[in-house]
Scaffold this motif. Structure first.
Motif, short mmCIF file in Angstrom:
data_model
loop_
_atom_site.label_atom_id
_atom_site.label_comp_id
_atom_site.label_asym_id
_atom_site.label_seq_id
_atom_site.Cartn_x
_atom_site.Cartn_y
_atom_site.Cartn_z
N VAL A 43 0.83 -1.21 0.00
CA VAL A 43 0.00 0.00 0.00
C VAL A 43 0.86 1.25 0.00
N GLY A 44 0.45 2.23 -0.80
CA GLY A 44 1.11 3.54 -0.81
C GLY A 44 0.07 4.65 -0.81
N PHE A 45 0.52 5.86 -0.49
CA PHE A 45 -0.38 7.01 -0.44
C PHE A 45 0.20 8.17 -1.23
N ILE A 46 -0.67 8.87 -1.96
CA ILE A 46 -0.34 10.12 -2.63
C ILE A 46 -1.34 11.16 -2.14
N ALA A 47 -0.86 12.36 -1.80
CA ALA A 47 -1.76 13.41 -1.35
C ALA A 47 -1.39 14.73 -2.00
N GLY A 51 1.26 24.13 1.20
CA GLY A 51 1.81 24.68 2.43
C GLY A 51 2.80 23.74 3.08
N GLU A 52 3.92 24.31 3.51
CA GLU A 52 5.00 23.50 4.08
C GLU A 52 4.56 22.71 5.30
N GLY A 53 3.79 23.34 6.17
CA GLY A 53 3.35 22.66 7.38
C GLY A 53 2.44 21.49 7.09
N LEU A 54 1.51 21.68 6.17
CA LEU A 54 0.59 20.60 5.80
C LEU A 54 1.34 19.44 5.15
N THR A 55 2.33 19.78 4.33
CA THR A 55 3.15 18.75 3.70
C THR A 55 3.88 17.93 4.75
N ASP A 56 4.44 18.60 5.75
CA ASP A 56 5.14 17.90 6.84
C ASP A 56 4.19 16.99 7.62
N ILE A 57 2.95 17.46 7.81
CA ILE A 57 1.96 16.64 8.53
C ILE A 57 1.67 15.36 7.75
N PHE A 58 1.46 15.49 6.45
CA PHE A 58 1.19 14.31 5.62
C PHE A 58 2.38 13.36 5.61
N LYS A 59 3.59 13.91 5.51
CA LYS A 59 4.79 13.06 5.54
C LYS A 59 4.88 12.32 6.86
N TYR A 65 4.09 10.28 -1.32
CA TYR A 65 4.40 11.30 -2.32
C TYR A 65 3.42 12.46 -2.18
N LEU A 66 3.95 13.67 -2.12
CA LEU A 66 3.13 14.88 -2.00
C LEU A 66 3.18 15.66 -3.31
N ILE A 67 2.01 16.02 -3.81
CA ILE A 67 1.92 16.86 -5.00
C ILE A 67 1.57 18.26 -4.56
N GLU A 68 2.34 19.24 -5.02
CA GLU A 68 2.06 20.63 -4.65
C GLU A 68 0.80 21.09 -5.38
N GLY A 69 -0.14 21.61 -4.61
CA GLY A 69 -1.38 22.07 -5.21
C GLY A 69 -1.86 23.32 -4.49
N GLY A 70 -3.14 23.60 -4.62
CA GLY A 70 -3.68 24.77 -3.95
C GLY A 70 -4.77 25.42 -4.75
N GLN A 71 -5.23 26.55 -4.27
CA GLN A 71 -6.37 27.23 -4.87
C GLN A 71 -6.08 27.66 -6.31
N THR A 72 -4.85 28.08 -6.59
CA THR A 72 -4.54 28.61 -7.92
C THR A 72 -3.66 27.67 -8.73
N MET A 73 -3.33 26.50 -8.20
CA MET A 73 -2.44 25.58 -8.91
C MET A 73 -2.95 24.15 -8.75
N ASN A 74 -3.88 23.77 -9.61
CA ASN A 74 -4.46 22.44 -9.53
C ASN A 74 -3.62 21.45 -10.34
N PRO A 75 -3.13 20.38 -9.72
CA PRO A 75 -2.35 19.38 -10.44
C PRO A 75 -3.16 18.76 -11.58
N SER A 76 -2.47 18.41 -12.64
CA SER A 76 -3.11 17.81 -13.80
C SER A 76 -3.11 16.29 -13.69
N THR A 77 -3.79 15.65 -14.65
CA THR A 77 -3.76 14.18 -14.72
C THR A 77 -2.32 13.69 -14.91
N GLU A 78 -1.54 14.44 -15.70
CA GLU A 78 -0.14 14.08 -15.92
C GLU A 78 0.65 14.11 -14.62
N ASP A 79 0.38 15.12 -13.78
CA ASP A 79 1.05 15.21 -12.48
C ASP A 79 0.70 13.99 -11.63
N MET A 80 -0.56 13.59 -11.69
CA MET A 80 -1.00 12.42 -10.93
C MET A 80 -0.30 11.15 -11.43
#
Length: 259
Positions: A43-47, A51-59, A65-80
């Motif tokens: 089993v693996g997880f991608i989220a 934000g740096e703090g939220l990334t650290d919490i998930f780690k 694997y963490l994908i950088e995203g947010g209100q103005t930067m939505n990851p694409s299918t290719e990123d996934m």
């Protein structure tokens, strides 16, 4: 001569920076190849995180694997798909943590043939954190999927931000610069202060079944400001557990969850 010397120095600095970047990329590729050479784990997880703090919490919760995203930067299918390729696991759960990213996650799932992809349709970061917290390594994949889907239903999320223009939404008159408290289904509170609007919104999220309030403060909120608001919330709800964490997210002063 001075200009020529300055140009030589600048060229040397640029070359050194380029070499450092190339070395870092080579190290990353070497690490990825080494990871792929290992037997695939179950089993693996991608989220998706903002934000740096939220990334650290998930780690800290074991997300691979963490994908950088947010209100103005939505990851694409290719990123996934790239993220899926980086995680050496037979079964991978994706936590989009944003309603606008769920579709890209589903498309990546449909395009992946060599791994079993499970999309947990988390619409907010607190839902994603709750999903991972409810994962049980001793249970099978299907049971964990059901558990996580049920767990995110118990999370009510609020997000505090500012209005960029005058508008009228959900029977509320909003002016540019106003502070807005946005719930899962719409705008819950509008005010002039961040703390006041947060507490007004929280009053609509908390009910008799609520047990935990979690606050994730953004990059524009200091630790002292967050601690002050947390203490005030603890006074308002003495029978509930209140946690505050540095989220570091842009745009939103606070992202909070009531469970």
């Amino acid at each position: 001569r001075l200009e020529h010397q300055e140009k030589l120095i600048k060229d040397a600095e640029n070359e050194a920076a380029r070499q450092r970047q190339q070395e870092a990329e080579e190290e990353k590729l070497t690490a990825q190849e080494a990871a792929k050479a290992q037997p695939a784990k179950e089993v693996g997880f991608i989220a998706v995180s903002a934000g740096e703090g939220l990334t650290d919490i998930f780690k800290g919760l074991g997300v691979d694997y963490l994908i950088e995203g947010g209100q103005t930067m939505n990851p694409s299918t290719e990123d996934m798909l790239n993220a899926i390729d980086q995680v050496n696991a037979k079964n991978i759960s994706i936590l989009p943590n944003n309603k606008n990213i769920v579709m890209a996650a589903n498309q990546a799932r449909d395009l992946t043939e060599d791994k079993d992809i499970i999309v947990i349709p988390t619409k907010t970061v607190p839902q994603g954190i709750t999903a991972v917290l409810n994962y049980n390594a001793e249970e099978d994949v299907d049971t964990n999927e059901e558990t996580m889907l049920e767990a995110i239903k118990c999370v009510k999320t609020g997000q505090v931000t500012y209005a960029v223009r005058d508008t009228h939404i959900d029977d509320k008159e909003i002016h540019e610069g106003d502070i807005m408290g946005i719930g899962d289904a719409g705008i819950l509170a509008v005010g002039k202060s961040v703390d006041g609007t947060t507490k007004d919104m929280l009053a609509q999220l908390v009910n008799d079944d609520s047990e935990l309030i979690s606050l994730y403060y953004g990059e524009e909120v200091s630790e002292e400001e967050a601690e002050k608001l947390t203490a005030e919330i603890e006074e308002l709800y003495p029978d509930m557990d209140v946690d505050a964490h540095m989220g570091g997210q842009p745009i939103y002063y606070y992202v909070l969850a009531v469970e």
